[in-house]
Design an enzyme around this catalytic site. Sequence first.
Site, PDB file in Angstrom:
ATOM      1  N   ARG A   1      26.318  46.815  44.352  1.00  0.00           N
ATOM      2  CA  ARG A   1      26.528  45.713  43.221  1.00  0.00           C
ATOM      3  C   ARG A   1      26.929  46.164  41.889  1.00  0.00           C
ATOM      4  O   ARG A   1      26.623  45.897  40.751  1.00  0.00           O
ATOM      5  CB  ARG A   1      25.210  44.649  42.942  1.00  0.00           C
ATOM      6  CG  ARG A   1      23.921  45.379  42.441  1.00  0.00           C
ATOM      7  CD  ARG A   1      22.822  44.431  42.020  1.00  0.00           C
ATOM      8  NE  ARG A   1      21.501  44.933  41.392  1.00  0.00           N
ATOM      9  CZ  ARG A   1      20.681  45.064  42.046  1.00  0.00           C
ATOM     10  NH1 ARG A   1      20.678  44.463  43.469  1.00  0.00           N
ATOM     11  NH2 ARG A   1      19.354  45.581  41.674  1.00  0.00           N
ATOM     12  N   TYR A   2      27.988  47.130  42.066  1.00  0.00           N
ATOM     13  CA  TYR A   2      28.501  47.803  40.959  1.00  0.00           C
ATOM     14  C   TYR A   2      29.008  46.700  39.819  1.00  0.00           C
ATOM     15  O   TYR A   2      28.876  47.043  38.721  1.00  0.00           O
ATOM     16  CB  TYR A   2      29.925  48.455  41.418  1.00  0.00           C
ATOM     17  CG  TYR A   2      29.480  50.116  41.721  1.00  0.00           C
ATOM     18  CD1 TYR A   2      28.889  51.151  41.040  1.00  0.00           C
ATOM     19  CD2 TYR A   2      29.732  50.239  43.249  1.00  0.00           C
ATOM     20  CE1 TYR A   2      28.759  52.404  41.285  1.00  0.00           C
ATOM     21  CE2 TYR A   2      29.325  51.624  43.774  1.00  0.00           C
ATOM     22  CZ  TYR A   2      28.727  52.695  42.747  1.00  0.00           C
ATOM     23  OH  TYR A   2      28.721  53.789  43.359  1.00  0.00           O
TER      24      TYR A   2
ATOM     25  N   PHE B   1      32.172  46.224  39.350  1.00  0.00           N
ATOM     26  CA  PHE B   1      33.743  46.737  38.705  1.00  0.00           C
ATOM     27  C   PHE B   1      33.321  47.519  37.245  1.00  0.00           C
ATOM     28  O   PHE B   1      33.817  47.111  36.320  1.00  0.00           O
ATOM     29  CB  PHE B   1      34.642  45.352  38.520  1.00  0.00           C
ATOM     30  CG  PHE B   1      35.196  45.013  39.712  1.00  0.00           C
ATOM     31  CD1 PHE B   1      35.704  45.748  40.793  1.00  0.00           C
ATOM     32  CD2 PHE B   1      35.142  43.718  40.018  1.00  0.00           C
ATOM     33  CE1 PHE B   1      36.259  45.121  41.993  1.00  0.00           C
ATOM     34  CE2 PHE B   1      35.733  43.100  40.971  1.00  0.00           C
ATOM     35  CZ  PHE B   1      36.284  43.928  42.082  1.00  0.00           C
TER      36      PHE B   1
ATOM     37  N   ASN C   1      42.557  42.297  43.953  1.00  0.00           N
ATOM     38  CA  ASN C   1      41.185  42.244  44.733  1.00  0.00           C
ATOM     39  C   ASN C   1      40.622  40.877  44.069  1.00  0.00           C
ATOM     40  O   ASN C   1      40.352  40.732  43.010  1.00  0.00           O
ATOM     41  CB  ASN C   1      40.329  43.324  44.308  1.00  0.00           C
ATOM     42  CG  ASN C   1      38.946  43.227  45.077  1.00  0.00           C
ATOM     43  OD1 ASN C   1      38.586  42.347  45.613  1.00  0.00           O
ATOM     44  ND2 ASN C   1      38.059  44.316  45.002  1.00  0.00           N
ATOM     45  N   VAL C   2      40.628  40.062  45.175  1.00  0.00           N
ATOM     46  CA  VAL C   2      40.004  38.779  44.724  1.00  0.00           C
ATOM     47  C   VAL C   2      38.606  38.394  45.737  1.00  0.00           C
ATOM     48  O   VAL C   2      38.268  37.297  45.847  1.00  0.00           O
ATOM     49  CB  VAL C   2      40.782  37.643  44.951  1.00  0.00           C
ATOM     50  CG1 VAL C   2      41.946  37.526  43.785  1.00  0.00           C
ATOM     51  CG2 VAL C   2      41.299  37.714  46.269  1.00  0.00           C
TER      52      VAL C   2
ATOM     53  N   SER D   1      35.536  40.579  45.708  1.00  0.00           N
ATOM     54  CA  SER D   1      34.341  41.502  45.458  1.00  0.00           C
ATOM     55  C   SER D   1      33.124  40.089  45.259  1.00  0.00           C
ATOM     56  O   SER D   1      33.404  39.253  44.598  1.00  0.00           O
ATOM     57  CB  SER D   1      34.300  41.950  44.068  1.00  0.00           C
ATOM     58  OG  SER D   1      32.991  42.549  43.723  1.00  0.00           O
TER      59      SER D   1
ATOM     60  N   ASN E   1      30.310  40.909  43.733  1.00  0.00           N
ATOM     61  CA  ASN E   1      29.543  41.213  42.614  1.00  0.00           C
ATOM     62  C   ASN E   1      30.240  40.741  41.353  1.00  0.00           C
ATOM     63  O   ASN E   1      29.524  41.362  40.242  1.00  0.00           O
ATOM     64  CB  ASN E   1      29.367  42.526  42.704  1.00  0.00           C
ATOM     65  CG  ASN E   1      28.821  43.148  43.929  1.00  0.00           C
ATOM     66  OD1 ASN E   1      27.806  42.941  44.421  1.00  0.00           O
ATOM     67  ND2 ASN E   1      29.367  44.351  44.665  1.00  0.00           N
ATOM     68  N   THR E   2      31.244  39.932  41.439  1.00  0.00           N
ATOM     69  CA  THR E   2      31.811  39.548  40.146  1.00  0.00           C
ATOM     70  C   THR E   2      31.666  37.788  40.381  1.00  0.00           C
ATOM     71  O   THR E   2      32.358  37.358  41.371  1.00  0.00           O
ATOM     72  CB  THR E   2      33.175  39.926  39.990  1.00  0.00           C
ATOM     73  OG1 THR E   2      32.979  41.394  39.639  1.00  0.00           O
ATOM     74  CG2 THR E   2      33.806  39.260  38.730  1.00  0.00           C
TER      75      THR E   2
ATOM     76  N   LYS F   1      43.483  41.523  48.816  1.00  0.00           N
ATOM     77  CA  LYS F   1      42.247  42.244  49.607  1.00  0.00           C
ATOM     78  C   LYS F   1      41.321  40.814  49.495  1.00  0.00           C
ATOM     79  O   LYS F   1      41.014  40.285  48.461  1.00  0.00           O
ATOM     80  CB  LYS F   1      41.604  43.311  48.596  1.00  0.00           C
ATOM     81  CG  LYS F   1      40.436  43.790  49.411  1.00  0.00           C
ATOM     82  CD  LYS F   1      39.954  45.078  48.897  1.00  0.00           C
ATOM     83  CE  LYS F   1      38.886  45.872  50.091  1.00  0.00           C
ATOM     84  NZ  LYS F   1      38.508  47.104  49.327  1.00  0.00           N
TER      85      LYS F   1
ATOM     86  N   ASN G   1      35.863  43.601  53.165  1.00  0.00           N
ATOM     87  CA  ASN G   1      35.199  44.181  51.910  1.00  0.00           C
ATOM     88  C   ASN G   1      33.581  44.119  52.339  1.00  0.00           C
ATOM     89  O   ASN G   1      33.355  43.834  53.428  1.00  0.00           O
ATOM     90  CB  ASN G   1      35.703  43.130  50.681  1.00  0.00           C
ATOM     91  CG  ASN G   1      35.491  43.768  49.489  1.00  0.00           C
ATOM     92  OD1 ASN G   1      34.585  44.945  49.305  1.00  0.00           O
ATOM     93  ND2 ASN G   1      36.190  43.663  48.354  1.00  0.00           N
TER      94      ASN G   1
ATOM     95  N   GLY H   1      28.645  48.963  56.086  1.00  0.00           N
ATOM     96  CA  GLY H   1      28.001  49.735  57.274  1.00  0.00           C
ATOM     97  C   GLY H   1      28.750  49.648  58.474  1.00  0.00           C
ATOM     98  O   GLY H   1      29.633  48.522  58.639  1.00  0.00           O
TER      99      GLY H   1
ATOM    100  N   GLY I   1      33.100  48.586  58.360  1.00  0.00           N
ATOM    101  CA  GLY I   1      32.563  49.247  59.582  1.00  0.00           C
ATOM    102  C   GLY I   1      33.124  50.265  60.280  1.00  0.00           C
ATOM    103  O   GLY I   1      32.647  50.786  61.455  1.00  0.00           O
TER     104      GLY I   1
ATOM    105  N   THR J   1      32.114  53.698  53.537  1.00  0.00           N
ATOM    106  CA  THR J   1      30.681  54.140  53.780  1.00  0.00           C
ATOM    107  C   THR J   1      30.577  55.279  54.775  1.00  0.00           C
ATOM    108  O   THR J   1      29.721  56.066  54.849  1.00  0.00           O
ATOM    109  CB  THR J   1      29.947  52.815  54.444  1.00  0.00           C
ATOM    110  OG1 THR J   1      30.065  51.847  53.375  1.00  0.00           O
ATOM    111  CG2 THR J   1      28.382  53.045  54.419  1.00  0.00           C
TER     112      THR J   1
END
Length: 496
Positions: free
Chosen positions: A207-208, A210, A302-303, A305, A307-308, A345, A375, A406, A450, A472
């Site tokens: 959960r970086y 960005f 990038n739309v 993620s 984590n945002t 993305k 993603n 993964g 994956g 990964t």
Amino acid sequence: MSTAVPARTLRTMAFSRTSGGFIGHTRPSLRRVSLHPARVPVAYRQASTASELATDGRSVLTRTRNLLYGTSIVFFLGFGYLYITDTRASIHEWLVVPALRMIYPDGEEAHHAGTVALKGLYQFGLHPRERGNPDAAGDLRVEIFGHILDNPIGTSAGIDKNAEVPSPLLALGPGIVEIGGITPLPQPGNPKPRVFRIPSQNAMVNRYGFNSEGAEHVSMTLRQRVREYALRVGLGIDAEAERIVLDSEAGVPPGSLVPGRLLAVQVTKNKSTPDNDIEAVKRDFAFGIAHLGKYSDIIVVNVSSPNTPGLRALQNVAPLTHILTTCVKAASEVDRKTKPAVLVKVSPDEDSEEQVSGICEAIWQSGVDGVIVGNTTKRRPDPIPEGYSLPPKEAAILQEQGGYSGPQLFPRTLELVKRYRKMLDEGPKSTDAESPTESLRRKTIFATGGITNGGQALQILEAGASVAMVYTAMIYSGAGTITRIKTEMRNELREK
């Protein structure tokens, strides 16, 4: 009464005068006297000869031993250098990766340490690289946006967020390296810890959010890279030298600076930019492209993620079309003869028929060149193998907020590629394109999620993608991942 001086004393005094001594000096001379060999006793001559022979023998033996030692050291240093810096060396997967995990229990710290090490090794020419040019045979070549790629394997964004190591990553053998995501203004991302490993599954949760140095900082880093390249090839280091490289007059792609390879730069919006203010969101993306497009071969919007907060809502048809149209326009205004291609993305979680159809329609209407399917996901797939019981610590990690990545994502990625290929090939539902750059040219698909081996990469390509990207898999397999995947692809193609 006179006293006669003995003849021996007179001879000594005379010698003293001739040798510069004082008159009357009677001390015998210290001058070395050479005796005729015939006058030297036989036993002494034999002992002297034996001693000299023994000394010479020891000297020859010492020199030979030193030569052997020196040669051995040079040989092992040379062999060690060639081995350690070769991506085919198993040391990268079985020693370097476990060592990083043991030394740095936190996944983000291990990633940062690996990046710093790779950057430092590259400066001294000690970085791992693909040797022997296995792509020269041309058996994996693909054409992307008018470029001939040496191979269709790429590295996903997140491995190099701020353009610290694009050149060392390109040396590992991928056809495409994607850096980012990069926000317009610097932002720290989410609080730490924010990266969690699941070793039994070769998976991760992150959960970086960005964390980014910002578009201006990264653009200056990429600009310096271009100018250093220009200086290295004899063009100089001024603005004119930079222009020659960026206008493709140096014979290399302006982003990657490596023939047969491309550099993709991912841009996104700042967390502080309201999601419902589409004009502000468009300005964020346009700002990033204006600064970074000049130094990239491909711009990735990038739309997707998880984590945002609110970012994925921008994948709805209307806002996505507006945003992508702005991005295409910004890319067309990049100050360079050849303009970067534009990809969007999208999330693997937006997989309903209506959502996929809407995204495809936005792609056609905006005029972007294609899509990156996949993603990290908010969903938590079942462990592999089926029925496997996760250790308690890893089971707890699955409850962490963030995006999962993964090998378990591969079946969904493959299925989504097939669906996007089918829908995109059907063409736009309407012809009232908002962007003048829109055309009926076939859209390009990159796939990520994956992909861990050559067989899976071939399945992705056969399903309709042009590039298979890994992330990964590299975290768990190390610097030799790309080379291994390409080798597996070639072996499988030969078997077929």
